[in-house]
Scaffold this motif. Sequence first.
Motif, PDB file in Angstrom:
ATOM      1  N   TYR A 121       0.828  -1.202   0.000  1.00  0.00           N
ATOM      2  CA  TYR A 121       0.000   0.000   0.000  1.00  0.00           C
ATOM      3  C   TYR A 121       0.865   1.257   0.000  1.00  0.00           C
ATOM      4  O   TYR A 121       0.554   2.237  -0.693  1.00  0.00           O
ATOM      5  N   VAL A 122       1.946   1.256   0.750  1.00  0.00           N
ATOM      6  CA  VAL A 122       2.847   2.415   0.792  1.00  0.00           C
ATOM      7  C   VAL A 122       3.440   2.681  -0.587  1.00  0.00           C
ATOM      8  O   VAL A 122       3.501   3.826  -1.047  1.00  0.00           O
ATOM      9  N   VAL A 123       3.879   1.637  -1.266  1.00  0.00           N
ATOM     10  CA  VAL A 123       4.514   1.791  -2.580  1.00  0.00           C
ATOM     11  C   VAL A 123       3.521   2.326  -3.610  1.00  0.00           C
ATOM     12  O   VAL A 123       3.850   3.212  -4.405  1.00  0.00           O
ATOM     13  N   THR A 124       2.286   1.827  -3.596  1.00  0.00           N
ATOM     14  CA  THR A 124       1.295   2.336  -4.554  1.00  0.00           C
ATOM     15  C   THR A 124       0.980   3.806  -4.285  1.00  0.00           C
ATOM     16  O   THR A 124       0.722   4.569  -5.223  1.00  0.00           O
ATOM     17  N   SER A 125       1.021   4.199  -3.024  1.00  0.00           N
ATOM     18  CA  SER A 125       0.793   5.615  -2.696  1.00  0.00           C
ATOM     19  C   SER A 125       1.935   6.478  -3.218  1.00  0.00           C
ATOM     20  O   SER A 125       1.713   7.600  -3.710  1.00  0.00           O
ATOM     21  N   LEU A 126       3.160   5.987  -3.115  1.00  0.00           N
ATOM     22  CA  LEU A 126       4.300   6.735  -3.634  1.00  0.00           C
ATOM     23  C   LEU A 126       4.248   6.854  -5.152  1.00  0.00           C
ATOM     24  O   LEU A 126       4.647   7.881  -5.723  1.00  0.00           O
ATOM     25  N   TYR A 127       3.755   5.833  -5.819  1.00  0.00           N
ATOM     26  CA  TYR A 127       3.639   5.864  -7.273  1.00  0.00           C
ATOM     27  C   TYR A 127       2.742   7.028  -7.717  1.00  0.00           C
ATOM     28  O   TYR A 127       3.118   7.847  -8.567  1.00  0.00           O
ATOM     29  N   THR A 128       1.554   7.132  -7.131  1.00  0.00           N
ATOM     30  CA  THR A 128       0.657   8.221  -7.499  1.00  0.00           C
ATOM     31  C   THR A 128       1.176   9.568  -6.993  1.00  0.00           C
ATOM     32  O   THR A 128       0.990  10.594  -7.651  1.00  0.00           O
ATOM     33  N   GLY A 129       1.839   9.575  -5.826  1.00  0.00           N
ATOM     34  CA  GLY A 129       2.329  10.825  -5.255  1.00  0.00           C
ATOM     35  C   GLY A 129       3.438  11.456  -6.079  1.00  0.00           C
ATOM     36  O   GLY A 129       3.427  12.679  -6.322  1.00  0.00           O
ATOM     37  N   TYR A 149       6.859   3.628 -21.849  1.00  0.00           N
ATOM     38  CA  TYR A 149       7.156   5.018 -22.190  1.00  0.00           C
ATOM     39  C   TYR A 149       8.290   5.576 -21.341  1.00  0.00           C
ATOM     40  O   TYR A 149       9.219   6.215 -21.866  1.00  0.00           O
ATOM     41  N   LEU A 150       8.220   5.374 -20.029  1.00  0.00           N
ATOM     42  CA  LEU A 150       9.231   5.965 -19.148  1.00  0.00           C
ATOM     43  C   LEU A 150      10.616   5.368 -19.405  1.00  0.00           C
ATOM     44  O   LEU A 150      11.628   6.061 -19.312  1.00  0.00           O
ATOM     45  N   CYS A 174       6.773   2.790 -10.292  1.00  0.00           N
ATOM     46  CA  CYS A 174       6.007   1.897 -11.160  1.00  0.00           C
ATOM     47  C   CYS A 174       6.586   0.486 -11.101  1.00  0.00           C
ATOM     48  O   CYS A 174       5.862  -0.503 -10.946  1.00  0.00           O
ATOM     49  N   VAL A 175       7.907   0.401 -11.201  1.00  0.00           N
ATOM     50  CA  VAL A 175       8.578  -0.897 -11.126  1.00  0.00           C
ATOM     51  C   VAL A 175       8.418  -1.501  -9.733  1.00  0.00           C
ATOM     52  O   VAL A 175       8.147  -2.701  -9.576  1.00  0.00           O
ATOM     53  N   MET A 176       8.557  -0.667  -8.694  1.00  0.00           N
ATOM     54  CA  MET A 176       8.443  -1.154  -7.328  1.00  0.00           C
ATOM     55  C   MET A 176       7.042  -1.682  -7.037  1.00  0.00           C
ATOM     56  O   MET A 176       6.866  -2.671  -6.316  1.00  0.00           O
ATOM     57  N   TRP A 177       6.046  -1.012  -7.589  1.00  0.00           N
ATOM     58  CA  TRP A 177       4.666  -1.483  -7.408  1.00  0.00           C
ATOM     59  C   TRP A 177       4.514  -2.901  -7.936  1.00  0.00           C
ATOM     60  O   TRP A 177       3.975  -3.782  -7.257  1.00  0.00           O
ATOM     61  N   MET A 178       4.971  -3.126  -9.169  1.00  0.00           N
ATOM     62  CA  MET A 178       4.834  -4.462  -9.745  1.00  0.00           C
ATOM     63  C   MET A 178       5.693  -5.479  -9.004  1.00  0.00           C
ATOM     64  O   MET A 178       5.320  -6.645  -8.878  1.00  0.00           O
ATOM     65  N   TYR A 179       6.832  -5.036  -8.473  1.00  0.00           N
ATOM     66  CA  TYR A 179       7.691  -5.940  -7.694  1.00  0.00           C
ATOM     67  C   TYR A 179       6.972  -6.376  -6.417  1.00  0.00           C
ATOM     68  O   TYR A 179       6.958  -7.568  -6.075  1.00  0.00           O
ATOM     69  N   PHE A 180       6.358  -5.430  -5.714  1.00  0.00           N
ATOM     70  CA  PHE A 180       5.650  -5.779  -4.482  1.00  0.00           C
ATOM     71  C   PHE A 180       4.439  -6.657  -4.781  1.00  0.00           C
ATOM     72  O   PHE A 180       4.147  -7.598  -4.032  1.00  0.00           O
ATOM     73  N   PHE A 181       3.733  -6.341  -5.867  1.00  0.00           N
ATOM     74  CA  PHE A 181       2.575  -7.158  -6.220  1.00  0.00           C
ATOM     75  C   PHE A 181       3.002  -8.594  -6.510  1.00  0.00           C
ATOM     76  O   PHE A 181       2.396  -9.552  -6.009  1.00  0.00           O
ATOM     77  N   PHE A 182       4.053  -8.756  -7.321  1.00  0.00           N
ATOM     78  CA  PHE A 182       4.502 -10.103  -7.679  1.00  0.00           C
ATOM     79  C   PHE A 182       5.038 -10.842  -6.457  1.00  0.00           C
ATOM     80  O   PHE A 182       4.811 -12.048  -6.307  1.00  0.00           O
ATOM     81  N   SER A 183       5.757 -10.122  -5.591  1.00  0.00           N
ATOM     82  CA  SER A 183       6.284 -10.763  -4.380  1.00  0.00           C
ATOM     83  C   SER A 183       5.151 -11.291  -3.507  1.00  0.00           C
ATOM     84  O   SER A 183       5.206 -12.410  -2.982  1.00  0.00           O
ATOM     85  N   LYS A 185      12.035   9.949 -13.320  1.00  0.00           N
ATOM     86  CA  LYS A 185      12.775   8.735 -12.956  1.00  0.00           C
ATOM     87  C   LYS A 185      12.202   8.094 -11.693  1.00  0.00           C
ATOM     88  O   LYS A 185      12.117   6.873 -11.578  1.00  0.00           O
ATOM     89  N   LEU A 186      11.798   8.946 -10.755  1.00  0.00           N
ATOM     90  CA  LEU A 186      11.223   8.429  -9.518  1.00  0.00           C
ATOM     91  C   LEU A 186       9.840   7.828  -9.772  1.00  0.00           C
ATOM     92  O   LEU A 186       9.468   6.830  -9.133  1.00  0.00           O
ATOM     93  N   VAL A 187       9.066   8.417 -10.686  1.00  0.00           N
ATOM     94  CA  VAL A 187       7.788   7.817 -11.073  1.00  0.00           C
ATOM     95  C   VAL A 187       8.028   6.437 -11.669  1.00  0.00           C
ATOM     96  O   VAL A 187       7.328   5.463 -11.352  1.00  0.00           O
ATOM     97  N   PHE A 188       9.042   6.341 -12.536  1.00  0.00           N
ATOM     98  CA  PHE A 188       9.397   5.062 -13.148  1.00  0.00           C
ATOM     99  C   PHE A 188       9.808   4.047 -12.085  1.00  0.00           C
ATOM    100  O   PHE A 188       9.384   2.882 -12.119  1.00  0.00           O
ATOM    101  N   ALA A 189      10.610   4.486 -11.120  1.00  0.00           N
ATOM    102  CA  ALA A 189      11.055   3.582 -10.062  1.00  0.00           C
ATOM    103  C   ALA A 189       9.887   3.046  -9.246  1.00  0.00           C
ATOM    104  O   ALA A 189       9.825   1.856  -8.909  1.00  0.00           O
TER     105      ALA A 189
END
Length: 381
Positions: free
Chosen positions: A204-212, A300-301, A247-256, A241-245
């Motif tokens: 949840y924290v990572v998804t919030s950072l993605y939108t933030g 895109y990113l 985005c990747v972190m979100w999918m990493y946490f979801f897959f984990s 770059k941080l938005v891209f990071a």
Amino acid sequence: MTSPADPAVSSGRGQVILAVLALVGAVAFLVGIIQHPTRTWGMYLVNLLFWSSLAITGPAIAAMMQMTEARWSPTVKRMAVTTGGFLPLSFVLFLGLLFGLSYLYPWVDNPALVEKKKHWLNVPFLSLRLAIGVAALYLTAALFSRAVLAENPDAGAADPEHPRRNRLAAILLMLFVVVLSLWGFDLVMPLDPVWYSGLFGGYYVVTSLYTGFGLVAFLVIRANARGVTNVSAAAIQDVAKLVFAMCVMWMYFFFSQYLVIWYGNVPVETRFFLSRFFVDPWRTLGFVILIVGALLPFAYLLKRLTGRPPTSHTPLVVVIVMGWTAMFLERIMLVFPSLPAANTLPVGVLEVLITLGFFSLFVLSRNWFLAWQRPVLRLPR
């Protein structure tokens, strides 16, 4: 006469339209809790989590920049804290959520469902830790935001207030991680009192950072276009770059989280994914979220960040809006499949009006914050 480029003052017509939308959203909510209380409170929870996460993530991003001594753009740090204008309203709305607990959480009226968790999942303790956590987080964010807006960017580490800002930033970041994790553990996971995941708070924290991060990038691009700020293309590229990071972190946490539940194959854990990814309409919605929120932004990113910083940021804005849309839909997919009386897509008129009401309150509160603080945003690059 106020300059039209001043972000602290919106046009009178725009303010009136937003106020009317907020009022219409409030009326729609009141009508909804009479006609369809479970669906209405579910939509209230979705919007509360989404807009509150957006609001608090801005000051948290500024705190990250403070702690890492990021001097590449003091304007970005100042712009980030302006999202905190929604926090006072968010606190009141969190208190309002307490009146809808019995419609959202089945264990409120039937404590036997959480017999083994009764010391944690009970209304008095949930209400107390929610109120204390939100109040502590928001108060720290307000103190830190005031300190950032009072900062002299030219003073650097010689500024006597620098240590205090560092302390506030450290406290804010710790509270941010703890409290937003609890939003996931206390407000989303207990909708299904049987299911649990130890990774859900971090997710949840990572998804919030993605939108933030996307919101901060959008606000800077918009302010630049209006001549209010003069942030360089390179600094905007750094935010991208941080938005891209994230985005990747979100999918990493979801897959984990998915991987742990998949190889464990425990029914109390797999039920969460089975009800969302193997049953329509949630299965279709899940693919939409994956494509719109992860695959297209990632493609895109990745391309954008391999060359020189572009001077046109329209594609980045489109990607940011896609990310917001995906995360809002993701909040819907987290909440609504767990509501027995509302296990359908919330696409009615009432749900749309409630969402527009929250959006209007978010924009209005930020405008009021800017008009009150009148921060200097046009700083040296």
